[in-house]
Scaffold this active site. Structure first.
Site, PDB file in Angstrom:
ATOM      1  N   HIS A 237       0.832   2.347  71.153  1.00 51.77           N
ATOM      2  CA  HIS A 237       1.233   3.494  70.321  1.00 51.77           C
ATOM      3  C   HIS A 237       1.197   3.183  68.816  1.00 51.77           C
ATOM      4  O   HIS A 237       0.421   3.758  68.064  1.00 51.77           O
ATOM      5  CB  HIS A 237       2.660   3.928  70.681  1.00 51.77           C
ATOM      6  CG  HIS A 237       2.889   4.194  72.124  1.00 51.77           C
ATOM      7  ND1 HIS A 237       2.399   5.306  72.758  1.00 51.77           N
ATOM      8  CD2 HIS A 237       3.567   3.503  73.076  1.00 51.77           C
ATOM      9  CE1 HIS A 237       2.761   5.296  74.033  1.00 51.77           C
ATOM     10  NE2 HIS A 237       3.473   4.209  74.242  1.00 51.77           N
TER      11      HIS A 237
HETATM   12  C1  BDR Z   1       7.114   4.992  70.794  1.00 51.60           C
HETATM   13  O1  BDR Z   1       8.353   4.659  71.392  1.00 51.60           O
HETATM   14  C2  BDR Z   1       8.618   3.299  71.261  1.00 51.60           C
HETATM   15  O2  BDR Z   1       9.115   2.776  72.427  1.00 51.60           O
HETATM   16  C3  BDR Z   1       7.325   2.658  70.818  1.00 51.60           C
HETATM   17  O3  BDR Z   1       7.593   1.552  69.986  1.00 51.60           O
HETATM   18  C4  BDR Z   1       6.615   3.754  70.088  1.00 51.60           C
HETATM   19  O4  BDR Z   1       6.996   3.794  68.728  1.00 51.60           O
HETATM   20  C5  BDR Z   1       6.184   5.510  71.869  1.00 51.60           C
HETATM   21  O5  BDR Z   1       6.750   6.624  72.454  1.00 51.60           O
END
Ligand code: BDR
Ligand code: CA
Length: 307
Positions: A237
């Site tokens: 992500h």
């Molecule tokens: C986001 O949520 C967090 O757990 C990750 O670091 C990312 O920023 C993805 O949904």
């Protein structure tokens, strides 16, 4: 490449990889601000410092808001996937930590910098929202804000919502309504940037201490998403935000109004993207497509720069 950047984050494995991508690509990171999210604030702050130590970068790291504006902190049960930095043997940070609060660092830097600063937001938006509430004029000093957050299709913490926005939807509302030139990179895009076994092997093959630590972390990351979404690898992500800043042509975006659902029992934290552009809300850029091979190529190139 952008001018000066502040990275606001909650490491978290994918935040850690995002920081390594920024450092390896020589992004001019002037500070790292941390917020409670994937893990409590003391851990996100400590983890960010460990990543700077691992990368050999003397970038100032600050602790920020320990909880969302209104909602309670997400519980460990709610937090999805791998949340610590397991799988990596990370160095303890040397030197003393910074005592300035993330919010004050953001305000001070934004107001005093000779040119507007870029902000990369990789966690819940609490620090930025508090900074905007405390000092609304900072909005005009942000060159661009790139956020990992939101979902147009499936959520990842609820069926409707993505983690960063769900954890602090009120903060997201404040930030998205501030009139800042903003790009939102949602799950719909990040779920296309996957750590497949081949890509993980390519990171391992680089063979320096930083890439080895990155491979160690990524081997564990996002495993719950594989079964849940039928993906062939964990989604990367937060590095998408850094990749967008380094090479925006890897993404296509559209300018559309986005609002955050604040009250829905089933839908709180949902990012409502108005593809018809019919509402009165100001538009922001929403990423539509990504060149995943291009993002991974950037990451491999950045990790190979460490010795
Ligand atoms: C986001 O949520 C967090 O757990 C990750 O670091 C990312 O920023 C993805 O949904
Ligand atoms: Ca994050």
């Amino acid at each position: 490449m952008t001018g000066a950047v502040i990275i606001d984050c909650d490491p978290g494995v994918d935040d850690a990889i995002a920081l390594l991508l920024a450092f390896g690509a020589q992004m001019p990171v002037m500070g790292v601000t941390t917020v409670a999210g994937n893990v409590p604030l003391s851990l996100t702050y400590g983890n960010a410092r460990k990543i700077c130590e691992l990368a050999g970068r003397e970038v100032p790291v600050f602790a920020g808001c320990p909880r969302p504006l209104i909602r309670p902190l997400a519980t460990a049960e709610e937090v999805h996937g791998a949340t610590g930095l397991q799988g990596a043997d990370l160095p303890e940070p040397r030197g003393k930590g910074r005592s300035q609060h993330s919010v004050d660092f953001l305000i001070q830097q934004l107001l005093s910098a000779p040119a507007p600063i870029t902000v990369a937001a990789l966690g819940p938006l609490t620090n930025l929202a508090v900074a905007l509430i405390k000092c609304p004029q900072i909005a005009a000093h942000i060159a661009q804000l790139v956020i990992m957050g939101g979902a147009m299709g499936q959520g990842n913490i609820t069926p409707s919502a993505e983690f960063n926005i769900y954890v602090d939807p009120h903060a997201a509302h404040v930030v998205l309504s501030a009139g800042i030139p903003t790009t939102l990179i949602t799950l719909d895009v990040t779920h296309q940037v996957l750590t497949t076994p081949e890509r993980l092997a390519a990171i391992r093959a680089i063979g320096n201490p930083v890439s080895t630590a990155a491979a160690g972390m990524l081997a564990f990351y996002g495993q719950s998403d594989l079964a849940r979404y039928g993906l062939p690898g964990g989604p990367l992500h937060d590095p998408c935000v850094i990749a967008y800043l380094l090479k925006p042509q890897l993404f296509t975006t559209r300018s559309v109004p986005v609002t955050v659902e604040l009250t829905g029992e089933q839908t709180v934290g949902r990012t409502v993207v108005d593809w018809y552009g019919s509402g009165s809300q100001a538009a922001i850029n929403v990423a539509e497509t990504v060149d995943a091979d291009g993002v991974y190529a950037l990451l491999l190139e950045a990790l190979a720069t460490f010795s």
